[in-house]
Design a protein around this motif. Structure first.
Motif, PDB file in Angstrom:
ATOM      1  N   GLN A 153       0.821  -1.215   0.000  1.00 22.18           N
ATOM      2  CA  GLN A 153       0.000   0.000   0.000  1.00 22.18           C
ATOM      3  C   GLN A 153       0.854   1.264   0.000  1.00 22.18           C
ATOM      4  N   LEU A 154       1.874   1.248  -0.835  1.00 19.02           N
ATOM      5  CA  LEU A 154       2.738   2.403  -1.048  1.00 19.02           C
ATOM      6  C   LEU A 154       2.411   2.975  -2.425  1.00 19.02           C
ATOM      7  N   ASP A 155       2.573   4.273  -2.581  1.00 16.26           N
ATOM      8  CA  ASP A 155       2.110   4.850  -3.845  1.00 16.26           C
ATOM      9  C   ASP A 155       3.119   5.721  -4.575  1.00 16.26           C
ATOM     10  N   THR A 156       4.271   6.014  -3.964  1.00 16.99           N
ATOM     11  CA  THR A 156       5.204   6.963  -4.566  1.00 16.99           C
ATOM     12  C   THR A 156       6.638   6.443  -4.469  1.00 16.99           C
ATOM     13  N   MET A 157       7.387   6.620  -5.553  1.00 12.99           N
ATOM     14  CA  MET A 157       8.805   6.257  -5.588  1.00 12.99           C
ATOM     15  C   MET A 157       9.626   7.487  -5.954  1.00 12.99           C
ATOM     16  N   ILE A 158      10.719   7.700  -5.237  1.00 15.19           N
ATOM     17  CA  ILE A 158      11.634   8.777  -5.594  1.00 15.19           C
ATOM     18  C   ILE A 158      13.043   8.218  -5.686  1.00 15.19           C
ATOM     19  N   GLY A 159      13.913   8.989  -6.292  1.00 13.91           N
ATOM     20  CA  GLY A 159      15.305   8.594  -6.381  1.00 13.91           C
ATOM     21  C   GLY A 159      16.091   9.554  -7.242  1.00 13.91           C
ATOM     22  N   CYS A 160      17.404   9.349  -7.274  1.00 11.21           N
ATOM     23  CA  CYS A 160      18.300  10.183  -8.074  1.00 11.21           C
ATOM     24  C   CYS A 160      18.694   9.413  -9.329  1.00 11.21           C
ATOM     25  N   ALA A 161      18.371   9.953 -10.484  1.00 11.47           N
ATOM     26  CA  ALA A 161      18.755   9.346 -11.760  1.00 11.47           C
ATOM     27  C   ALA A 161      20.057   9.999 -12.215  1.00 11.47           C
ATOM     28  N   SER A 162      21.099   9.198 -12.327  1.00  6.70           N
ATOM     29  CA  SER A 162      22.430   9.735 -12.602  1.00  6.70           C
ATOM     30  C   SER A 162      22.694   9.855 -14.097  1.00  6.70           C
TER      31      SER A 162
END
Length: 281
Positions: free
Chosen positions: A175-184
């Motif tokens: 029940q998670l809805d968002t993904m973030i991260g650093c695209a190199s």
């Protein structure tokens, strides 16, 4: 990449003093069968030995192939990419086909920081590069993806699709809805490619102002050529096709010699064809 200025933590994938996470990374069968790349086995690391396999692959790609200057924690084994966040993260692995009943080598990996894990460690890796204050309302259902890589001999696309399918299943099940991260983005040309890519994406794929973040060490875009006709790297292009947005200007990571773009992707923003492909819905 830079480490948080915090005390060094024990290097252990499964700390014996900490309970397992309530957000369980595996199905009851432990192994997630991928319909996207049936030759591959996709599994969540279950012990330190499996985490070490991912860390060796990361070292191969980031240090040996790309020339990154990796900080090595005291007591860490050589030939591994290890930082203080590893002990708090779930590690998703994709294995090549094995032989005679033995598991194949790890040829792709993602590192996943859950909201609970982020609270325990005191923050996200991305916060070493960006001020994420505006994302605070989303954090209870937001995971951070990082340290993604695929072995150079297996970059035909099947491995990354297998990883993405398992990540989508993980998000929905927990029940998670968002993904973030650093695209190199590589800066081997001095940063002109990265500056030009940012100039394009800020006009076409920017997140709303209320979600935008600022880099702690900005890439000096104004000092670089930023009008080149460039194409996004395959991984970033894939994120954008899945509905990802760029959260702000790139940060400069001098250790990895990359420009890192902050990106956000929400399950609700997945286009219908990718929703069907990854989620069967």
């Amino acid at each position: 990449m830079r480490d948080l200025p915090l005390p060094t933590l024990p290097i252990s994938a499964l700390r014996p003093d900490a309970p397992r996470r309530s957000l369980h990374p595996r199905s009851d069968a432990a192994h997630l069968a991928s319909t996207h790349a049936p030759r591959f086995e996709v599994v969540w690391a279950r012990d330190e030995r499996e985490v070490r396999e991912a860390q060796r692959l990361r070292h191969l790609v980031f240090a040996e192939e790309m020339g990154a200057r990796l900080s090595v924690p005291a007591g860490a084994p050589e030939g591994h990419d290890i930082d203080m966040f590893d002990a708090f993260c779930e590690h998703l692995l994709v294995r090549a086909p094995g032989e005679a009943g033995h598991p194949g080598p790890v040829i792709g990996t993602y590192r996943v920081m859950t909201p609970e894990a982020a609270r325990r460690v005191g923050g996200l890796y991305s916060e070493t590069e960006f001020d994420l204050t505006r994302l605070r309302p989303m954090r209870s259902k937001m995971v951070e993806l990082g340290r993604s890589c695929v072995h150079p001999a297996w970059r035909s696309g099947g491995a990354i699709m297998a990883l993405w399918g398992a990540l989508a299943e993980f998000m929905v099940r927990n029940q998670l809805d968002t993904m973030i991260g650093c695209a190199s983005v590589s800066m081997r040309d001095g940063g002109h490619y990265a500056a030009s890519l940012w100039e394009q994406l800020r006009h076409t794929h920017m997140a709303p102002i209320e979600l935008q973040v600022t880099p702690r060490l900005p890439l000096p875009v104004d000092d670089l050529q930023h009008n080149l006709d460039v194409e996004a790297p395959a991984l970033i292009k894939g994120y954008l096709r899945c509905g990802a947005k760029v959260l702000g200007a790139p940060a400069w990571d001098p250790d990895f010699n990359t420009a890192d773009l902050p990106m956000l992707m929400r399950i609700d923003d997945l286009p219908a064809r990718y929703r069907k492909h990854f989620l069967g819905a």
